[in-house]
Design a protein around this motif. Sequence first.
Motif, PDB file in Angstrom:
ATOM      1  N   THR A  62      33.090  94.491  24.448  1.00 32.28           N
ATOM      2  CA  THR A  62      32.246  93.328  24.697  1.00 32.28           C
ATOM      3  C   THR A  62      32.133  92.509  23.418  1.00 32.28           C
ATOM      4  O   THR A  62      31.996  93.060  22.328  1.00 32.28           O
ATOM      5  CB  THR A  62      30.844  93.746  25.207  1.00 32.28           C
ATOM      6  OG1 THR A  62      30.105  92.588  25.523  1.00 32.28           O
ATOM      7  CG2 THR A  62      30.076  94.558  24.175  1.00 32.28           C
ATOM      8  N   VAL A  63      32.232  91.201  23.566  1.00 32.43           N
ATOM      9  CA  VAL A  63      32.053  90.320  22.411  1.00 32.43           C
ATOM     10  C   VAL A  63      30.555  90.177  22.188  1.00 32.43           C
ATOM     11  O   VAL A  63      29.807  89.819  23.093  1.00 32.43           O
ATOM     12  CB  VAL A  63      32.712  88.939  22.638  1.00 32.43           C
ATOM     13  CG1 VAL A  63      32.476  88.036  21.441  1.00 32.43           C
ATOM     14  CG2 VAL A  63      34.207  89.098  22.887  1.00 32.43           C
ATOM     15  N   ARG A  64      30.126  90.472  20.965  1.00 32.29           N
ATOM     16  CA  ARG A  64      28.695  90.469  20.664  1.00 32.29           C
ATOM     17  C   ARG A  64      28.244  89.325  19.781  1.00 32.29           C
ATOM     18  O   ARG A  64      27.078  88.953  19.817  1.00 32.29           O
ATOM     19  CB  ARG A  64      28.321  91.798  20.010  1.00 32.29           C
ATOM     20  CG  ARG A  64      28.506  92.953  20.954  1.00 32.29           C
ATOM     21  CD  ARG A  64      27.687  94.152  20.546  1.00 32.29           C
ATOM     22  NE  ARG A  64      27.696  95.132  21.611  1.00 32.29           N
ATOM     23  CZ  ARG A  64      28.206  96.346  21.514  1.00 32.29           C
ATOM     24  NH1 ARG A  64      28.757  96.731  20.385  1.00 32.29           N
ATOM     25  NH2 ARG A  64      28.176  97.165  22.533  1.00 32.29           N
ATOM     26  N   ALA A  65      29.162  88.774  18.961  1.00 35.69           N
ATOM     27  CA  ALA A  65      28.721  87.728  18.027  1.00 35.69           C
ATOM     28  C   ALA A  65      29.882  86.852  17.600  1.00 35.69           C
ATOM     29  O   ALA A  65      31.036  87.274  17.609  1.00 35.69           O
ATOM     30  CB  ALA A  65      28.082  88.365  16.795  1.00 35.69           C
ATOM     31  N   VAL A  66      29.532  85.628  17.207  1.00 36.92           N
ATOM     32  CA  VAL A  66      30.501  84.685  16.668  1.00 36.92           C
ATOM     33  C   VAL A  66      29.867  83.977  15.472  1.00 36.92           C
ATOM     34  O   VAL A  66      28.662  83.733  15.449  1.00 36.92           O
ATOM     35  CB  VAL A  66      30.965  83.658  17.739  1.00 36.92           C
ATOM     36  CG1 VAL A  66      29.804  82.845  18.268  1.00 36.92           C
ATOM     37  CG2 VAL A  66      32.070  82.759  17.202  1.00 36.92           C
ATOM     38  N   ALA A  67      30.683  83.695  14.470  1.00 40.93           N
ATOM     39  CA  ALA A  67      30.263  82.878  13.318  1.00 40.93           C
ATOM     40  C   ALA A  67      31.418  81.940  13.010  1.00 40.93           C
ATOM     41  O   ALA A  67      32.576  82.300  13.177  1.00 40.93           O
ATOM     42  CB  ALA A  67      29.951  83.753  12.106  1.00 40.93           C
ATOM     43  N   ALA A  68      31.097  80.738  12.580  1.00 38.93           N
ATOM     44  CA  ALA A  68      32.131  79.762  12.235  1.00 38.93           C
ATOM     45  C   ALA A  68      31.646  78.922  11.073  1.00 38.93           C
ATOM     46  O   ALA A  68      30.439  78.821  10.828  1.00 38.93           O
ATOM     47  CB  ALA A  68      32.452  78.878  13.437  1.00 38.93           C
ATOM     48  N   SER A  69      32.593  78.317  10.375  1.00 40.33           N
ATOM     49  CA  SER A  69      32.218  77.436   9.261  1.00 40.33           C
ATOM     50  C   SER A  69      31.404  76.254   9.775  1.00 40.33           C
ATOM     51  O   SER A  69      30.557  75.727   9.067  1.00 40.33           O
ATOM     52  CB  SER A  69      33.463  76.955   8.511  1.00 40.33           C
ATOM     53  OG  SER A  69      34.342  76.306   9.402  1.00 40.33           O
ATOM     54  N   ASP A  70      31.646  75.857  11.002  1.00 37.48           N
ATOM     55  CA  ASP A  70      30.871  74.804  11.661  1.00 37.48           C
ATOM     56  C   ASP A  70      29.882  75.485  12.599  1.00 37.48           C
ATOM     57  O   ASP A  70      30.237  75.951  13.676  1.00 37.48           O
ATOM     58  CB  ASP A  70      31.822  73.882  12.431  1.00 37.48           C
ATOM     59  CG  ASP A  70      31.108  72.761  13.164  1.00 37.48           C
ATOM     60  OD1 ASP A  70      29.872  72.832  13.350  1.00 37.48           O
ATOM     61  OD2 ASP A  70      31.802  71.810  13.567  1.00 37.48           O
ATOM     62  N   ARG A  71      28.639  75.576  12.160  1.00 35.23           N
ATOM     63  CA  ARG A  71      27.619  76.308  12.926  1.00 35.23           C
ATOM     64  C   ARG A  71      27.441  75.740  14.333  1.00 35.23           C
ATOM     65  O   ARG A  71      27.204  76.480  15.287  1.00 35.23           O
ATOM     66  CB  ARG A  71      26.296  76.285  12.160  1.00 35.23           C
ATOM     67  CG  ARG A  71      25.200  77.055  12.857  1.00 35.23           C
ATOM     68  CD  ARG A  71      24.580  78.075  11.938  1.00 35.23           C
ATOM     69  NE  ARG A  71      23.336  78.573  12.472  1.00 35.23           N
ATOM     70  CZ  ARG A  71      23.259  79.704  13.147  1.00 35.23           C
ATOM     71  NH1 ARG A  71      24.322  80.426  13.368  1.00 35.23           N
ATOM     72  NH2 ARG A  71      22.102  80.128  13.604  1.00 35.23           N
ATOM     73  N   GLU A  72      27.580  74.441  14.467  1.00 39.60           N
ATOM     74  CA  GLU A  72      27.435  73.824  15.786  1.00 39.60           C
ATOM     75  C   GLU A  72      28.546  74.301  16.734  1.00 39.60           C
ATOM     76  O   GLU A  72      28.303  74.585  17.905  1.00 39.60           O
ATOM     77  CB  GLU A  72      27.463  72.302  15.672  1.00 39.60           C
ATOM     78  CG  GLU A  72      27.136  71.599  16.973  1.00 39.60           C
ATOM     79  CD  GLU A  72      27.032  70.099  16.786  1.00 39.60           C
ATOM     80  OE1 GLU A  72      27.562  69.381  17.654  1.00 39.60           O
ATOM     81  OE2 GLU A  72      26.425  69.655  15.787  1.00 39.60           O
ATOM     82  N   ARG A  73      29.769  74.383  16.225  1.00 43.48           N
ATOM     83  CA  ARG A  73      30.880  74.872  17.043  1.00 43.48           C
ATOM     84  C   ARG A  73      30.641  76.327  17.444  1.00 43.48           C
ATOM     85  O   ARG A  73      30.904  76.724  18.583  1.00 43.48           O
ATOM     86  CB  ARG A  73      32.194  74.738  16.282  1.00 43.48           C
ATOM     87  CG  ARG A  73      33.397  75.039  17.148  1.00 43.48           C
ATOM     88  CD  ARG A  73      34.710  74.769  16.460  1.00 43.48           C
ATOM     89  NE  ARG A  73      34.852  75.618  15.298  1.00 43.48           N
ATOM     90  CZ  ARG A  73      35.233  75.209  14.091  1.00 43.48           C
ATOM     91  NH1 ARG A  73      35.530  73.957  13.881  1.00 43.48           N
ATOM     92  NH2 ARG A  73      35.331  76.062  13.093  1.00 43.48           N
ATOM     93  N   ALA A  74      30.111  77.126  16.529  1.00 44.65           N
ATOM     94  CA  ALA A  74      29.790  78.524  16.855  1.00 44.65           C
ATOM     95  C   ALA A  74      28.713  78.577  17.937  1.00 44.65           C
ATOM     96  O   ALA A  74      28.803  79.378  18.866  1.00 44.65           O
ATOM     97  CB  ALA A  74      29.334  79.267  15.603  1.00 44.65           C
ATOM     98  N   ALA A  75      27.708  77.711  17.820  1.00 42.58           N
ATOM     99  CA  ALA A  75      26.630  77.684  18.811  1.00 42.58           C
ATOM    100  C   ALA A  75      27.155  77.297  20.195  1.00 42.58           C
ATOM    101  O   ALA A  75      26.770  77.900  21.205  1.00 42.58           O
ATOM    102  CB  ALA A  75      25.537  76.721  18.369  1.00 42.58           C
ATOM    103  N   VAL A  76      28.036  76.314  20.247  1.00 47.18           N
ATOM    104  CA  VAL A  76      28.616  75.890  21.530  1.00 47.18           C
ATOM    105  C   VAL A  76      29.423  77.034  22.139  1.00 47.18           C
ATOM    106  O   VAL A  76      29.295  77.351  23.325  1.00 47.18           O
ATOM    107  CB  VAL A  76      29.491  74.624  21.350  1.00 47.18           C
ATOM    108  CG1 VAL A  76      30.328  74.355  22.583  1.00 47.18           C
ATOM    109  CG2 VAL A  76      28.616  73.426  21.016  1.00 47.18           C
ATOM    110  N   SER A  77      30.254  77.683  21.335  1.00 46.51           N
ATOM    111  CA  SER A  77      31.065  78.799  21.811  1.00 46.51           C
ATOM    112  C   SER A  77      30.178  79.958  22.258  1.00 46.51           C
ATOM    113  O   SER A  77      30.401  80.552  23.316  1.00 46.51           O
ATOM    114  CB  SER A  77      32.015  79.269  20.705  1.00 46.51           C
ATOM    115  OG  SER A  77      32.792  80.346  21.151  1.00 46.51           O
ATOM    116  N   GLY A  78      29.176  80.274  21.458  1.00 49.10           N
ATOM    117  CA  GLY A  78      28.267  81.358  21.807  1.00 49.10           C
ATOM    118  C   GLY A  78      27.529  81.098  23.107  1.00 49.10           C
ATOM    119  O   GLY A  78      27.406  81.985  23.956  1.00 49.10           O
TER     120      GLY A  78
END
Length: 145
Positions: free
Chosen positions: A29-45
């Motif tokens: 199961t995918v539990r977390a995502v982080a990205a250099s662009d926090r907004e992109r990480a939030a959208v993906s999450g």
Amino acid sequence: MTRGIGLIGATRTAERVVMSTSRGRRDITVRAVAASDRERAAVSGERHGVGVLSCYEKVVTAPDIDVVHIAPYNSAHAYWARRAVAEGRIGLVEKPLCLDLAECDEPRSADRRRLGPGSPRWSAYTGRRGERSRRCLRTRSPHES
């Protein structure tokens, strides 16, 4: 045993290779995502119902993450592969794993020191559309009973 996956980089490849492979499964199961662009990480999450972490370091040190899919900018791949191995995680690294041979030796050496020769703990993303990473996620570790 359910393997927790953390994503470093909110990329299309991560969505196609990791998110789609893990959907509907009980063993990963995918539990977390982080990205250099926090907004992109939030959208993906939000799109995938996955938690968002504020930095890559939190992905490799999160206690509920066993596998780290590493897909930031190319020059960071080797560094985060080393960090994942150092924290005892399995690393799935998008190509290129390293920018030169010296950089490539470091994760392999760290891997051998930690687990002994022949113990796979990181894998370069290779093959058409991430087939090697998908295959790695589908199979059980030889260290599992």
